[in-house]
Write a protein that holds these residues in place. Sequence first.
Motif, short mmCIF file in Angstrom:
data_model
loop_
_atom_site.label_atom_id
_atom_site.label_comp_id
_atom_site.label_asym_id
_atom_site.label_seq_id
_atom_site.Cartn_x
_atom_site.Cartn_y
_atom_site.Cartn_z
N PRO A 3 37.96 37.86 34.66
CA PRO A 3 38.29 36.92 35.62
C PRO A 3 37.24 36.70 36.66
N ILE A 4 36.99 35.46 36.99
CA ILE A 4 35.92 35.19 38.18
C ILE A 4 36.75 34.91 39.46
N ARG A 5 37.73 34.15 39.48
CA ARG A 5 38.58 33.54 40.45
C ARG A 5 39.77 32.66 39.78
N ASP A 6 40.73 32.43 40.77
CA ASP A 6 41.62 31.65 40.49
C ASP A 6 42.06 30.35 41.35
N THR A 7 42.74 29.49 41.03
CA THR A 7 42.70 28.17 41.70
C THR A 7 44.02 27.95 42.51
N ALA A 8 44.86 28.86 42.59
CA ALA A 8 46.22 28.76 43.29
C ALA A 8 45.94 28.86 44.93
N PRO A 9 46.50 27.86 45.68
CA PRO A 9 46.07 27.92 47.18
C PRO A 9 46.76 29.13 47.90
N CYS A 10 45.97 29.37 48.93
CA CYS A 10 46.59 30.56 49.66
C CYS A 10 46.55 30.05 51.21
N TYR A 11 47.66 30.12 51.95
CA TYR A 11 47.67 29.63 53.13
C TYR A 11 47.49 30.46 54.44
N THR A 12 47.56 31.89 54.04
CA THR A 12 47.43 32.88 55.26
C THR A 12 46.25 33.73 54.73
N ARG A 13 45.78 34.48 55.83
CA ARG A 13 44.56 35.43 55.57
C ARG A 13 45.26 36.57 54.85
N ILE A 94 41.24 38.97 43.73
CA ILE A 94 41.67 37.48 42.92
C ILE A 94 42.78 37.31 42.95
N PHE A 95 44.01 38.23 42.60
CA PHE A 95 45.27 37.84 42.69
C PHE A 95 46.35 38.43 43.62
N ALA A 96 45.86 39.43 44.34
CA ALA A 96 46.83 39.79 45.37
C ALA A 96 47.15 38.85 46.71
N ASP A 97 45.85 38.10 47.04
CA ASP A 97 46.01 37.33 48.16
C ASP A 97 47.23 36.35 48.21
N ASN A 98 47.25 35.64 46.96
CA ASN A 98 48.52 34.74 46.51
C ASN A 98 49.75 35.47 46.96
N ALA A 155 48.84 28.42 37.37
CA ALA A 155 47.46 28.30 38.05
C ALA A 155 46.47 28.75 36.99
N LYS A 156 45.24 28.11 37.26
CA LYS A 156 44.05 28.17 36.52
C LYS A 156 43.43 29.49 36.93
N VAL A 157 43.01 30.28 35.88
CA VAL A 157 42.11 31.59 36.04
C VAL A 157 40.70 31.11 35.63
N VAL A 158 39.82 30.99 36.30
CA VAL A 158 38.39 30.96 35.74
C VAL A 158 37.79 32.14 35.15
#
Length: 228
Positions: A3-13, A94-98, A155-158
């Motif tokens: 996995p390189i990145r995901d496309t799910a939006p994240c609204y907080t740091r 990649i996954f924990a921020d969301n 959500a898309k995972v690249v």
Amino acid sequence: MIPIRDTAPCYTRPYVTWGLMFICITLFLLVKASPVQFHHYIIQVFGMVPRRYTDPEWAIAMGYPFDYYFSFISNLFLHGGWWHLIFNMWFLWIFADNIEDRMGHGRFIIFYLLCGFIATAIQCLYTPHLVMPVVGASGAIAGVLGAYFFLYPYAKVVIWIPILLLPIFVEVPAIAFIGIWVIFQMSKATTSILFYEGASDVALWAHLGGFIAGFLLFRFFLRKDYPA
């Protein structure tokens, strides 16, 4: 598939995610740079050795102190090698921020540690005579994947498919990527039981246990004020 990145939006740091990564990386570098005997001591005492808890007489004979099962948590911050660290931190990035975004900082750290504890306990249950220390954030990260699987299934995972090191990138739904990951873990765990009496150089039961804990528990940690 990497996995390189995901496309799910994240609204907080994701401060907690960053903090977890910082602690794991810092501890790895400090332990790696320490004398061999100290390195061995840290991994043995703060990694989770199943037989230490299932065979008290053996543990006493080996000189293990009674630690109130602290290693079920401390092992989550230790790693066995560079690739072990890199892959765990990459998945966490990649996954924990969301998931932190959906839970909030305080709830997320409790969720993360709880999944890690349950994952470690299940590994201990399935390999009670193991004398090698179990280390790594994998079980807790599997819990994160369990939550992501249900919160962001489409959500898309690249991912990068490393065929001859060519830059081949494709997007797949998270439900497919994580589903394949789970099937792979189950396949390896089954193989280890059938052919190797449960032995494996990877904490497969911790991965599966963490994932199950994540998808069962995540709903109890979600923020009620999350923007729809």
